[in-house]
Write a protein that holds these residues in place. Sequence first.
Motif, mmCIF file in Angstrom:
data_model
loop_
_atom_site.group_PDB
_atom_site.id
_atom_site.type_symbol
_atom_site.label_atom_id
_atom_site.label_comp_id
_atom_site.label_asym_id
_atom_site.label_seq_id
_atom_site.Cartn_x
_atom_site.Cartn_y
_atom_site.Cartn_z
ATOM 1 N N ASN A 113 0.711 -1.203 0.081
ATOM 2 C CA ASN A 113 -0.080 0.118 -0.049
ATOM 3 C C ASN A 113 0.957 1.027 0.036
ATOM 4 O O ASN A 113 2.196 1.330 0.250
ATOM 5 C CB ASN A 113 -0.890 0.036 1.243
ATOM 6 N N PHE A 114 0.336 2.307 -0.437
ATOM 7 C CA PHE A 114 1.204 3.456 -0.542
ATOM 8 C C PHE A 114 0.150 4.614 -0.009
ATOM 9 O O PHE A 114 -1.047 4.600 -0.414
ATOM 10 C CB PHE A 114 1.741 3.706 -1.708
ATOM 11 N N ILE A 115 0.639 5.901 0.375
ATOM 12 C CA ILE A 115 0.096 7.192 0.612
ATOM 13 C C ILE A 115 0.994 8.218 0.395
ATOM 14 O O ILE A 115 2.002 8.214 0.971
ATOM 15 C CB ILE A 115 -0.409 7.141 1.866
ATOM 16 N N VAL A 116 0.893 8.993 -0.747
ATOM 17 C CA VAL A 116 1.807 10.262 -1.070
ATOM 18 C C VAL A 116 1.000 11.300 -1.225
ATOM 19 O O VAL A 116 -0.131 11.637 -2.031
ATOM 20 C CB VAL A 116 2.370 9.826 -2.537
ATOM 21 N N ALA A 117 1.472 12.471 -0.718
ATOM 22 C CA ALA A 117 0.951 13.809 -0.878
ATOM 23 C C ALA A 117 1.852 14.741 -1.680
ATOM 24 O O ALA A 117 2.957 14.633 -1.892
ATOM 25 C CB ALA A 117 0.868 14.683 0.773
ATOM 26 N N ASP A 118 1.007 15.481 -2.498
ATOM 27 C CA ASP A 118 1.735 16.404 -3.379
ATOM 28 C C ASP A 118 1.778 17.635 -2.760
ATOM 29 O O ASP A 118 1.254 18.005 -1.555
ATOM 30 C CB ASP A 118 1.050 16.184 -4.749
ATOM 31 N N ILE B 54 3.952 5.271 -6.442
ATOM 32 C CA ILE B 54 3.746 6.512 -7.093
ATOM 33 C C ILE B 54 4.782 7.524 -6.875
ATOM 34 O O ILE B 54 5.451 7.524 -5.798
ATOM 35 C CB ILE B 54 2.568 7.221 -6.413
ATOM 36 N N PHE B 55 5.332 8.365 -7.816
ATOM 37 C CA PHE B 55 6.317 9.269 -7.663
ATOM 38 C C PHE B 55 6.127 10.470 -8.028
ATOM 39 O O PHE B 55 5.187 10.841 -9.075
ATOM 40 C CB PHE B 55 7.724 8.872 -8.432
ATOM 41 N N ILE B 56 6.189 11.620 -7.159
ATOM 42 C CA ILE B 56 5.843 13.070 -7.618
ATOM 43 C C ILE B 56 7.172 13.507 -7.901
ATOM 44 O O ILE B 56 8.123 13.945 -7.027
ATOM 45 C CB ILE B 56 4.980 13.663 -6.531
ATOM 46 N N ASP B 57 7.201 14.461 -9.231
ATOM 47 C CA ASP B 57 8.607 14.997 -9.530
ATOM 48 C C ASP B 57 8.596 16.477 -9.137
ATOM 49 O O ASP B 57 7.729 16.946 -8.704
ATOM 50 C CB ASP B 57 8.945 14.836 -10.984
ATOM 51 N N ARG B 58 9.700 17.122 -9.508
ATOM 52 C CA ARG B 58 9.895 18.550 -9.184
ATOM 53 C C ARG B 58 8.743 19.399 -9.725
ATOM 54 O O ARG B 58 8.632 20.495 -9.077
ATOM 55 C CB ARG B 58 11.326 19.154 -9.674
ATOM 56 N N SER C 170 5.659 18.792 -9.941
ATOM 57 C CA SER C 170 4.295 18.221 -9.284
ATOM 58 C C SER C 170 3.580 17.197 -10.265
ATOM 59 O O SER C 170 2.437 17.063 -10.383
ATOM 60 C CB SER C 170 3.488 19.359 -8.839
ATOM 61 N N ASN C 171 4.248 16.712 -11.290
ATOM 62 C CA ASN C 171 3.637 15.546 -12.147
ATOM 63 C C ASN C 171 3.714 14.496 -11.320
ATOM 64 O O ASN C 171 4.648 13.936 -10.720
ATOM 65 C CB ASN C 171 4.317 15.524 -13.458
ATOM 66 N N VAL C 172 2.555 13.648 -11.470
ATOM 67 C CA VAL C 172 2.461 12.553 -10.658
ATOM 68 C C VAL C 172 2.444 11.272 -11.725
ATOM 69 O O VAL C 172 1.817 11.022 -12.495
ATOM 70 C CB VAL C 172 1.039 12.423 -9.965
ATOM 71 N N TRP C 173 3.457 10.320 -11.381
ATOM 72 C CA TRP C 173 3.800 8.969 -12.227
ATOM 73 C C TRP C 173 3.368 7.904 -11.337
ATOM 74 O O TRP C 173 3.522 7.769 -10.149
ATOM 75 C CB TRP C 173 5.291 8.979 -12.090
ATOM 76 N N PHE C 174 2.533 7.106 -11.937
ATOM 77 C CA PHE C 174 1.845 5.666 -11.476
ATOM 78 C C PHE C 174 2.610 4.610 -12.124
ATOM 79 O O PHE C 174 2.375 4.514 -13.404
ATOM 80 C CB PHE C 174 0.472 5.904 -11.599
ATOM 81 N N ALA C 175 3.174 3.804 -11.493
ATOM 82 C CA ALA C 175 3.810 2.494 -11.976
ATOM 83 C C ALA C 175 2.916 1.242 -11.706
ATOM 84 O O ALA C 175 2.375 1.099 -10.556
ATOM 85 C CB ALA C 175 5.147 2.024 -11.301
#
Length: 226
Positions: free
Chosen positions: A112-117, A157-161, A163-168
């Motif tokens: 599971n994951f939880i990520v804030a932008d 999930i990765f959020i870049d510099r 603020s684009n959100v990448w979903f793997a």
Amino acid sequence: MFKDDKWLDLGKVYKQLLCKVISVTLIENKFYVTNDNGIFIIDESSFDASINSIIKAPSKQILACGFDNSFGINKIWLLGRDWIGYYDLDIRKFVLVKENFYLKAFPSFEKNFIVADKINRLFFGNARETFYLEISTNKIFHLGMNNGFTSEGCSNIFIDRESNVWFASARGVDKMTNILFTNYYRKDGLAENEVVSIEEINPGEYFFGHNYGVTILKNDKYCICH
């Protein structure tokens, strides 16, 4: 824990860790370990379970946690099966943000994951289903194939510099920019459709980890390494 070329079984030292560990997150040189008993803070010289006496959530089980320092508040977001809250590191206070929903479990290995932008959105879920919580309205939105995603859930999930959100996911990579999506597949240049990790190596240069290799994306060009 591995230290001084030796492994230490923390479950034998701390009884709170005897049950299955659900997630391990490194935040400011400390490990935040979650399981059915709550969350525990561990470093090379200490074990802290006191945070659980402050967290007044609907259940003890914590599926994931994630650090967030936006808006001048240092906090750790906490994900339960049917609740979301955060722990304020500065004033040692727990805030219950959302409840009365249910996150389905993945039938085999559940990550599971939880990520804030930085624009007041919170993304959470697992390989079975993915959601985002619009914090300003306290509304949850499902992110899946009906929204243009390649999969109903994702593994990371990765959020870049920017603020684009990448979903793997097992089917490729999706990129979301202000609720706009870009899909990446093997046919576009990825080594495999299944992507298990994402990292931004340098500004605009992305690293995608697969089961049998890696893909580097830079200036819209792909480099595959096996």
